[in-house]
Design a protein around this motif. Structure first.
Motif, PDB file in Angstrom:
ATOM      1  N   UNK A  32      60.376  10.851   6.205  1.00  0.00           N
ATOM      2  CA  UNK A  32      59.699   9.945   5.270  1.00  0.00           C
ATOM      3  C   UNK A  32      59.205   8.703   5.989  1.00  0.00           C
ATOM      4  N   UNK A  33      60.042   8.083   6.818  1.00  0.00           N
ATOM      5  CA  UNK A  33      59.643   6.866   7.538  1.00  0.00           C
ATOM      6  C   UNK A  33      58.489   7.156   8.491  1.00  0.00           C
ATOM      7  N   UNK A  34      58.566   8.259   9.232  1.00  0.00           N
ATOM      8  CA  UNK A  34      57.486   8.588  10.161  1.00  0.00           C
ATOM      9  C   UNK A  34      56.188   8.914   9.431  1.00  0.00           C
ATOM     10  N   UNK A  85      54.680   5.650   8.366  1.00  0.00           N
ATOM     11  CA  UNK A  85      54.178   4.960   9.547  1.00  0.00           C
ATOM     12  C   UNK A  85      52.854   5.563  10.016  1.00  0.00           C
ATOM     13  N   UNK A  86      52.776   6.889  10.074  1.00  0.00           N
ATOM     14  CA  UNK A  86      51.549   7.555  10.530  1.00  0.00           C
ATOM     15  C   UNK A  86      50.413   7.316   9.544  1.00  0.00           C
ATOM     16  N   UNK A  87      50.673   7.449   8.242  1.00  0.00           N
ATOM     17  CA  UNK A  87      49.629   7.224   7.246  1.00  0.00           C
ATOM     18  C   UNK A  87      49.140   5.773   7.257  1.00  0.00           C
ATOM     19  N   UNK A  88      50.062   4.844   7.379  1.00  0.00           N
ATOM     20  CA  UNK A  88      49.676   3.431   7.430  1.00  0.00           C
ATOM     21  C   UNK A  88      48.859   3.107   8.667  1.00  0.00           C
ATOM     22  N   UNK A  89      49.282   3.623   9.821  1.00  0.00           N
ATOM     23  CA  UNK A  89      48.538   3.392  11.060  1.00  0.00           C
ATOM     24  C   UNK A  89      47.152   4.016  10.977  1.00  0.00           C
ATOM     25  N   UNK A  90      47.072   5.237  10.449  1.00  0.00           N
ATOM     26  CA  UNK A  90      45.773   5.890  10.297  1.00  0.00           C
ATOM     27  C   UNK A  90      44.858   5.130   9.358  1.00  0.00           C
ATOM     28  N   UNK A  91      45.407   4.638   8.269  1.00  0.00           N
ATOM     29  CA  UNK A  91      44.611   3.848   7.322  1.00  0.00           C
ATOM     30  C   UNK A  91      44.084   2.573   7.946  1.00  0.00           C
ATOM     31  N   UNK A 108      69.695  12.391   7.181  1.00  0.00           N
ATOM     32  CA  UNK A 108      69.023  11.652   8.244  1.00  0.00           C
ATOM     33  C   UNK A 108      67.658  12.248   8.561  1.00  0.00           C
ATOM     34  N   UNK A 109      67.548  13.549   8.577  1.00  0.00           N
ATOM     35  CA  UNK A 109      66.266  14.197   8.863  1.00  0.00           C
ATOM     36  C   UNK A 109      65.251  13.847   7.790  1.00  0.00           C
TER      37      UNK A 109
END
Length: 82
Positions: free
Chosen positions: A38-40, A43-49, A32-33
């Motif tokens: 991986x999901x976070x 999400x962070x890389x996509x939002x930053x892009x 789970x960790x």
């Protein structure tokens, strides 16, 4: 009845493939960790892009100006008979 030994040294009885759902849930809980990281990260890389992209707005319009017709249902070029 067969037995399955996991890396933890525990012996789990398995009867005709039973307990598959429990095994999948156990694997999910173990990792789970990793899944969360991986999901976070994605999400962070996509939002930053997306935030780094330059805002651009483009619009195209075509305007047609035509003389008013007295009868919108009349065939093209014909005026209604009086």
């Amino acid at each position: 009845m067969t037995e399955q030994i996991f890396l933890t040294g525990q012996v789990e009885p398995r009867v005709n493939g039973g307990g598959a759902v429990r095994r999948v849930l156990r694997i999910w809980r173990r990792h789970l960790t990793l899944f969360t990281v991986i999901v976070l990260t994605i999400l962070v890389l996509g939002t930053g892009g997306i935030l780094l992209l330059k805002s651009s707005y483009t619009a195209t319009a075509t305007v047609v100006i035509a003389a008013p017709s007295t009868d919108p249902l009349a065939p093209t070029g014909q005026q209604p008979a009086d």
